[in-house]
Write a protein that holds these residues in place. Structure first.
Motif, mmCIF file in Angstrom:
data_model
loop_
_atom_site.group_PDB
_atom_site.id
_atom_site.type_symbol
_atom_site.label_atom_id
_atom_site.label_comp_id
_atom_site.label_asym_id
_atom_site.label_seq_id
_atom_site.Cartn_x
_atom_site.Cartn_y
_atom_site.Cartn_z
ATOM 1 N N LEU A 8 -0.156 13.426 -2.227
ATOM 2 C CA LEU A 8 0.463 12.100 -2.021
ATOM 3 C C LEU A 8 0.721 11.140 -3.198
ATOM 4 O O LEU A 8 1.914 10.671 -3.476
ATOM 5 N N ILE A 9 -0.256 11.054 -4.008
ATOM 6 C CA ILE A 9 -0.390 9.934 -5.098
ATOM 7 C C ILE A 9 -1.261 10.571 -5.930
ATOM 8 O O ILE A 9 -2.490 11.013 -5.719
ATOM 9 N N GLU A 10 -1.264 10.299 -7.479
ATOM 10 C CA GLU A 10 -2.218 11.019 -8.160
ATOM 11 C C GLU A 10 -2.106 9.631 -9.447
ATOM 12 O O GLU A 10 -0.946 9.732 -10.210
ATOM 13 N N ALA A 11 -3.212 9.587 -10.056
ATOM 14 C CA ALA A 11 -3.194 8.795 -11.246
ATOM 15 C C ALA A 11 -3.743 9.724 -12.377
ATOM 16 O O ALA A 11 -4.731 10.616 -12.188
ATOM 17 N N LEU A 55 -0.749 1.652 -6.283
ATOM 18 C CA LEU A 55 0.128 1.045 -5.469
ATOM 19 C C LEU A 55 1.460 0.277 -6.078
ATOM 20 O O LEU A 55 2.424 0.047 -5.634
ATOM 21 N N GLY A 56 1.490 0.352 -7.428
ATOM 22 C CA GLY A 56 2.513 -0.323 -8.351
ATOM 23 C C GLY A 56 2.367 -1.753 -8.313
ATOM 24 O O GLY A 56 3.539 -2.298 -8.811
ATOM 25 N N GLY A 63 -1.282 5.971 -19.406
ATOM 26 C CA GLY A 63 -1.502 7.097 -18.387
ATOM 27 C C GLY A 63 -0.312 6.758 -17.357
ATOM 28 O O GLY A 63 0.740 5.568 -17.433
ATOM 29 N N GLU A 64 -0.207 7.355 -16.365
ATOM 30 C CA GLU A 64 0.979 7.034 -15.210
ATOM 31 C C GLU A 64 0.466 7.411 -13.679
ATOM 32 O O GLU A 64 -0.637 8.097 -13.540
ATOM 33 N N VAL A 65 1.115 7.050 -13.012
ATOM 34 C CA VAL A 65 0.989 7.209 -11.450
ATOM 35 C C VAL A 65 1.861 8.145 -10.789
ATOM 36 O O VAL A 65 3.083 7.548 -11.108
ATOM 37 N N CYS A 72 5.631 6.743 1.961
ATOM 38 C CA CYS A 72 5.522 5.386 2.965
ATOM 39 C C CYS A 72 3.865 5.162 2.836
ATOM 40 O O CYS A 72 3.053 5.971 3.282
ATOM 41 N N ILE A 73 3.589 3.948 2.415
ATOM 42 C CA ILE A 73 2.188 3.670 2.450
ATOM 43 C C ILE A 73 1.766 2.209 3.330
ATOM 44 O O ILE A 73 2.618 1.386 3.554
#
Length: 256
Positions: A8-11, A55-56, A63-65, A72-73
């Motif tokens: 779903l989300i990755e740093a 979360l931006g 680096g990047e996300v 949807c969070i």
């Protein structure tokens, strides 16, 4: 159709400094659908900063996300201070958040066992009730990812166990990912799939059993936590609900 274990989300190698001090150094982490990931670490370790970057809300220096398109969070803050001079019922508070999902307000109140609080003033809720209402507000979005910042803040130990059980049930019911910040080592270790131990960099990460034995973890939190963990990681044949009543495990799973 969503994949059970999609990311779903990755740093990726996220770094950020504040006034010349490294807050995060080359941090990697990911949350997948159906997974509970918990960030632990001492004060000042960068946990909240990492969540804000993911979360931006903050831009990393490097680096990047990566986020799933259309992600949807639902976000549950650590606490919410409301003015005593502004009477606000639970139902009105939830309605103010807006609801664009198919979930009705009644569905969410029922799921979190707070139907009886609908017309109750927010200012008169107990710690556990208040946190459940904040969780309800996040859940109303029917999110792919729930982000919970210290979800058991101000809740007694019985209420904490009930709240963590509820978070697990929500994950199962809605097939969402959960990213949680927590200080409650003893309880959180029994209620998470992955732990990431942060102290400005990733000290260790993995399954709770392996992390709790890791030298970096023990150095940060001390061997005293081992005895505390032992108390809470054994299996009970019952739990307590939000009101302190005993409920058996098979009753608890009837909701799912």
């Amino acid at each position: 159709m969503s994949s059970q274990h999609e990311t779903l989300i990755e740093a990726k190698t996220v770094s950020i400094s504040h006034r010349g001090r490294a807050v995060l150094q080359n941090v990697n982490m990911a949350v997948r659908r159906g997974e509970i990931v918990t960030l632990i670490g001492p004060n000042g370790a960068g946990k909240t900063t990492l969540v804000r970057v993911m979360l931006g809300l903050l831009k990393a220096d490097s680096g990047e996300v990566a986020r799933l398109p259309g992600l949807c969070i639902g976000y549950m803050p650590q606490h919410l201070t409301l003015s005593e001079n502004m009477p606000l019922t639970v139902m009105r508070f939830l309605a103010m958040a807006g609801n664009k999902s198919k979930l009705s307000m009644q569905d969410v109140l029922q799921e979190l066992d707070i139907e009886q609080l609908a017309d109750y003033p927010m200012q008169r809720l107990s710690g556990g009730e208040h946190q459940r209402v904040l969780l309800a507000r996040a859940l109303l979005r029917q999110p792919d990812l729930l982000v919970l910042d210290e979800p058991v803040q101000g809740v007694d130990v019985t209420g904490q166990a009930a709240l963590y059980n509820l978070i697990t049930r929500i994950r199962d019911r809605f097939n969402c990912g959960v990213l949680m910040i927590s200080h409650d080592l003893h309880l959180v270790m029994a209620n998470t799939d992955q732990v990431l131990c942060l102290n400005n960099h990733v000290c260790c990460s993995g399954h709770p059993d392996s992390v709790s034995q890791h030298p970096a973890y023990l150095e940060l939190f001390g061997t005293a936590v081992q005895a505390e963990l032992a108390i809470y990681t054994h299996h009970h044949d019952h739990t307590h609900d939000i009101h302190g009543n005993v409920e058996s495990h098979h009753q608890e799973h009837d909701h799912g």
